[in-house]
Design a protein around this motif. Structure first.
Motif: not given
Ligand SMILES: [Zn+2]
Length: 703
Positions: A41-43, A78-80, A244-246
């Motif tokens: 997540d969020t990488l 851009v969200v999980t 999933d998004h940065g």
């Protein structure tokens, strides 16, 4: 001689062709291989060291150095939850209907990687690390095991999302993988790089100025045992790692993610490899690839027939050197349209060109300007219509607002004096609604949350109020403000804040659910809570739990039971629903005239409480309820043990503290009673417990 030359050059040509052929990643075609999908997540793509980033990530680097690494892979949102839904279904967000984390649930019967591989004889297991992917959001179909136990998942009225550290998630996945006798599909989701950034002490020390990268390094460390395990088994395993998004980390004025879709959040890493295979050289691919391509690639890799209804395509073409020339990609960021009424953000990637469709349009040449600092929309007037037309080939209708209430529910609300319904989604947005013009609003709300966390409540409240004054339909500002009041014990202010949001036509779904929850949890006006929550969302676990509590308070036990059963149908391991069922059955037992019926109901109440504890061993409320059931059943010593457990799990179990005081005082155990009594009077909020505090004070004064 001439012939000889020809032969020699033909051999050389063949050798070169062969070399070219093997010098690409060999996507398997093997119906017996395992599939391991890791989503971090969020990488940010540029966080990993293999991508030139600052985080030390040797395990992921080793994977990349023996497999395929993609330099231009993109998410669609851009969200999980929406992004994972796109990955797992192979469909764009407007096709899945999942546009944000809150208010959406994946429809039953949705085809995913899990349902498709299960049909092909795979064992399937999901191991998720963050709240937005827990069972209640519906990504469960096709999984034999869906492991989503979060620590401290207390209830609805929380600010930060519960999460489970990467090493714990990996341990659960490894445990399951080690038991598989046949081919498996495992999905491992690691949430740690999501804010707040709290790496373990050694990595915090190494990344003190950039703790985000410490979280990334921690995830890589946690993945080591998983990759080692895959390497040590004989069955080939296709490992796919993506995000999933940065995370924006302040770029373009965005602290985290969700507001914009710049490359800091839309560009994701993508690595594929088979660690169990023979040692290979890694390959780097610059062709544009998309999340929707992953499912077709997996189907191709296990030798399944391609599904023409899928919009993506297998990456085998990329590996073979002929990527599709027309593979453009749709993307969006809809959260702030849904919760703040801002302009919806949509866009399209075509080659290295990126078009963002907002009231102030943006066009970037990512080849020359990867950081998107130079908006070409004004200068490239010829190119703009080409990209707007390309975007129109995707479905760009505005997202349907979830949880639109029934006419009946609206009438019930109106009878309570509430303004019913938010302003409808607008047909036109102006430059004033463009997220680029609204970054200060977002920054101030982030700052306010920080102030609340630092205990600077008054400053935080003032800042949120200034946001509301500037932009009165910012739904999440009211929710943040109401939470601050609620935490400070100012219940009527919390409720009035949410009522003000409704009056100001803020997008209302989350506001109304929150209002209903506060009304339900304050146990003051169950009828009002029922009117607010009934019909709000048939599939929202929190709203249903709140509604059930209000039914219980109104004496409507059958409705309460039906509502909690509905929660359990949506989320079979929802500890809070079991605990709520326990307290409803307990109340029915207390009302019962027949001793046999009462006995049976007490046994059922105990069983429900124990189910709650099995579902969530950290659920302190369940121990408190269990204690009451046991005490009512005459098992005083067991009740005291249950309450002590509740208090040790959560210092704010005020009912358990009060009950401990009462039970121990009645048993004449004065020292212990005084100890818990003092804890109760010094911590319980007077807003809820004024008369109980006075009672315990009298005892302490007298003892
Ligand atoms: Zn995420």
């Amino acid at each position: 001689m001439a012939i000889g030359t020809v032969v020699v050059s033909a051999v050389a040509w063949l050798a070169i062709a062969y070399f070219r052929h093997t010098s690409t990643f060999a996507l398997p075609r093997n119906s017996n291989e395992n599939i391991l999908l890791v989503t971090i997540d969020t990488l940010r793509a540029d966080a990993l060291s293999s991508y030139g980033g600052p985080a030390r990530t040797p395990n992921l680097d080793r994977l990349a150095s023996s497999g395929a690494r993609f330099t231009f892979a993109h998410a669609h949102t851009v969200v999980t939850l929406p992004s994972h839904t796109a990955i797992l279904t192979g469909h764009f967000p407007y096709e899945t209907g999942i546009r944000d984390n809150s208010g959406f649930r994946v429809h039953d019967g949705t085809q995913t990687i899990a349902t498709r591989l299960k049909a092909l004889g795979y064992a399937t297991g999901a191991f998720v690390g963050g709240f937005p992917l827990t069972k209640r959001f519906g990504l469960t179909p096709g999984f034999d095991v869906y492991d989503d136990q979060m620590p401290e998942q207390h209830g609805a009225i929380e600010v930060s999302m519960p999460e489970r550290p990467a090493d714990q998630v990996v341990a659960r996945a490894l445990d399951w993988i080690s038991k598989q006798q046949t081919k498996y599909f495992a999905w491992v989701h690691l949430y740690d790089p999501h804010s707040p950034y709290r790496p373990p002490p050694d990595l915090l020390a190494q990344y003190r100025s950039q703790p985000y990268y410490g979280e990334v390094a921690f995830v890589d460390r946690a993945l080591g045992p998983l990759f080692n395990r895959v390497q040590s088994v004989s069955r080939p395993t296709l490992v796919i790692v993506t995000a999933d998004h940065g995370e924006s980390l302040g770029e373009h004025g965005e602290a985290t993610h969700g507001m914009f879709a710049y490359e800091s959040t839309l560009h994701v890493p993508l690595i594929m490899a088979d660690p169990a295979g023979p040692p290979r050289t890694g390959h780097v691919y610059d062709a544009p690839v998309r999340h929707i391509d992953l499912l077709p690639t997996i189907l191709d890799s296990v030798g399944a027939a391609p599904d023409p209804s899928l919009p993506g395509r297998s990456l085998r073409d990329v590996f073979l050197g002929h990527p599709a020339p027309d593979a453009s990609s749709y993307f969006e960021a809809m959260t702030y349209n849904l919760v703040r009424g801002w302009a919806p953000l949509r866009g399209v990637l075509s080659g290295r060109e990126k078009y963002i469709d907002l009231p102030i349009p943006e066009l970037y040449d990512l080849g020359a300007d990867p950081k998107e600092t130079n908006n070409l929309a004004d200068r490239e007037r010829d190119q703009l219509p080409v990209l707007t037309n390309l975007l129109r080939t995707y479905n760009t209708a505005p997202p349907d607002r979830p949880g639109r209430e029934s006419a009946e529910a609206a009438a019930a609300l109106k009878s309570l004096g509430y303004v019913s319904g938010s302003a409808p989604a607008r047909a036109q947005y102006t430059e004033a609604d463009d997220p680029k013009r609204l970054v200060a609003i977002d920054r101030d709300l982030h700052s306010a949350t920080d102030l609340f966390q630092d205990g600077e409540t008054d400053k935080g409240i003032a800042l949120v109020k200034s946001v509301i004054a500037r932009r009165p339909d910012t739904a999440d500002a009211y929710i943040t403000l109401a939470y601050a009041y609620w935490e400070a014990g100012q219940l009527s202010e919390a409720i009035a804040t949410l009522e003000e949001a409704l009056a100001n036509h803020a997008p209302d779904r989350d506001v109304r659910i929150r209002l209903g929850l506060y009304l339900a949890e304050s146990h003051t006006d169950p009828k009002k809570a029922i009117a607010v929550l009934e019909g709000m969302s048939a599939e929202d676990v929190e709203a249903l739990n709140g509604l059930g509590v209000a039914y219980g308070d109104a004496g409507r036990y059958a409705d309460a039971t039906r509502t909690f059963d509905k929660v359990l149908a949506l989320d079979p391991t929802n500890g809070i629903a079991y605990q709520n069922l326990s307290s409803i059955v307990l109340r029915e037992a207390l009302d019962s005239k027949s001793p046999a019926d009462r006995q049976a109901k007490l046994q059922l109440a105990e069983a429900h409480a124990r189910m709650a504890i099995t579902a969530d061993p950290s659920l302190a409320d369940a121990y408190t309820t269990l204690g009451v059931v046991l005490s009512t059943s005459g098992r005083k010593a067991d009740a005291i043990d249950a309450w002590k457990r509740a208090v040790s799990l959560d210092r704010e179990q005020f009912n358990a503290l009060y009950n401990l005081w009462l039970e121990l005082a009645q048993a004449g155990r004065r020292d212990e009673a005084a100890q818990f009594g003092r804890q109760f009077v010094s911590t319980a909020p007077p807003a809820f417990f004024a008369s109980d505090i006075a009672e315990v004070r009298r005892y302490l004064g007298a003892s």
